[in-house]
Design a protein around this motif. Structure first.
Motif, PDB file in Angstrom:
ATOM      1  N   ASP A 209       0.830  -1.210   0.000  1.00 27.49           N
ATOM      2  CA  ASP A 209       0.000   0.000   0.000  1.00 27.49           C
ATOM      3  C   ASP A 209       0.861   1.255   0.000  1.00 27.49           C
ATOM      4  OD1 ASP A 209      -2.376  -1.374  -0.085  1.00 27.49           O
ATOM      5  OD2 ASP A 209      -2.785  -1.231   2.056  1.00 27.49           O
ATOM      6  N   ARG A 250      -7.674  -4.577  -7.453  1.00 23.89           N
ATOM      7  CA  ARG A 250      -8.181  -4.968  -6.127  1.00 23.89           C
ATOM      8  C   ARG A 250      -9.540  -5.649  -6.209  1.00 23.89           C
ATOM      9  NH1 ARG A 250      -6.137   0.550  -3.000  1.00 23.89           N
ATOM     10  NH2 ARG A 250      -4.108  -0.290  -2.345  1.00 23.89           N
ATOM     11  N   THR A 284      -0.118  -4.617  -8.217  1.00 25.80           N
ATOM     12  CA  THR A 284      -1.097  -4.682  -7.132  1.00 25.80           C
ATOM     13  C   THR A 284      -1.800  -6.033  -7.097  1.00 25.80           C
ATOM     14  OG1 THR A 284      -1.498  -2.296  -7.314  1.00 25.80           O
ATOM     15  CG2 THR A 284      -3.163  -3.602  -6.163  1.00 25.80           C
TER      16      THR A 284
END
Length: 359
Positions: A209, A250, A284
């Motif tokens: 993050d 995500r 990610t």
């Protein structure tokens, strides 16, 4: 003892970044220009090994050679060597121009120049001012698509490697490599996003993050640097495009859905506002795992080698060299070590990174 341990960890991270970026470049060279569907049809699924690039890719002339890098990571390595030669804090834009011209004589890597780099190298060799490239009529305005490709972003990771956790310094060094070839807000913000993420990835015990946040902050700083030192052209916000790519990653429930959504909503072309966000998005989704990240990037289609180089540089810096599959690195290194000694380059960059904490 703590300082020695930190230097060893720093070396492992830097070597990991250089190696993973190059491995991503070599892996993606075989899928560049292909769509996701074409990749799956050609290899019966996802490509996850080094293969000879097909004839209808940019690297298709490399007959019989699997695992060889292209322009992407070779420019990254030449940039690294120029940084080392210049010494801590001494690298200038003239040093970068000299490095770029040196690279332009290196075969076969220089055969695969991107559209912006090709024009800039030609202008530098002929002694022409680079700010005349793409001039509109008799005005001083350049065409808006000139200098907005991902050439600066694909090679910029060393700017973050030598300034661990020092975002502002990393972005200012990134700026030097954007001039004169990629002197737009889009290219500079993109390059600073990669430099910022790589800089943060070098920090011990950082999180994914925090690395993503650093890419966003890098994009913001790059936008401001462009307003001060370059030119602003119409185009999408790099920060917002990265946010979109990260959101897609995500929310994805599989690699397949992530790849198709990145391709469809973000894009995967040589345009900086597509490939840089795509690289951050795939990093990610893969949670920064080096080999998984470059495999994903090599299967997203279009400018796969550039996307895999950038995502790989960040993942390798975060997880370190020991996280790379040894057999695949050994194969890759055997093919490329004749031109680039990565352990030696990593040692030189580690000295520069260490010096950044002493100033």
């Amino acid at each position: 003892m703590a300082e020695v341990k930190y230097d060893r960890m720093m070396y492992d991270k830097i070597l990991g970044s250089l190696a993973c970026a190059g491995m991503g470049d070599a892996l993606g060279a075989a899928t560049e220009l292909y769509s996701i569907d074409e990749i799956r049809q050609t290899w019966g699924g996802w490509l996850d090994k080094f293969v000879e690039p097909p004839i209808d890719t940019f690297a298709g002339s490399l007959k019989g050679v699997a695992g060889l890098i292209t322009d992407d990571s070779s420019q990254m390595y030449v940039f690294s060597e120029a940084l080392i030669a210049a010494g801590y804090g001494q690298f200038t834009n003239d040093d970068w121009k000299a490095a770029l011209l040196r690279w332009a004589d290196m075969m076969p890597y220089a055969m695969y120049k991107g559209p912006t780099t090709e024009q800039v190298v030609k202008a530098l060799r002929e002694g022409h001012p680079t700010n005349t490239i793409g001039r509109i009529g008799h005005s001083s305005r350049q065409a808006p698509n000139v200098g907005t490709t991902n050439g600066a972003g694909m090679r910029v990771a060393p700017a973050g490697l030598v300034y661990p956790g020092q975002m502002e310094k990393a972005c200012h060094l990134a700026l030097l490599t954007c001039l004169p070839s990629h002197d737009t807000n889009i290219a500079i913000a993109s390059a600073c996003a990669i430099a910022g993420a790589t800089s943060q990835a070098m920090v011990i015990n950082t999180t994914l993050d925090e690395i993503i946040d650093a890419s966003l902050e890098g994009a913001r700083q790059g936008e401001q640097l462009a307003k001060q030192h370059a030119r602003c052209v119409a185009g999408p916000s790099i920060e917002k495009r990265i946010r979109l790519a990260v959101q897609i990653a995500r929310e994805a429930d599989s690699l397949e859905s992530c790849l198709y959504d990145i391709e469809g909503y973000v894009g995967n072309s040589v345009a900086a506002h597509e490939s840089i966000p795509a690289a951050i998005g795939l990093l990610t989704f893969c949670k920064g795992k080096p080999w998984e990240t470059i495999v994903a990037a090599s299967n997203v289609g279009n400018d796969t080698d550039s996307i895999a180089t950038m995502a790989g540089a960040i993942a390798g810096a975060w997880k370190g060299f020991d996280a790379l599959p040894k057999d695949k690195y050994d194969f890759f290194n055997a093919v490329n070590s004749h031109d680039f000694n990565l352990p030696e380059i990593a040692a030189g960059l580690t000295q520069l990174a260490s010096a950044s904490f002493e100033r």
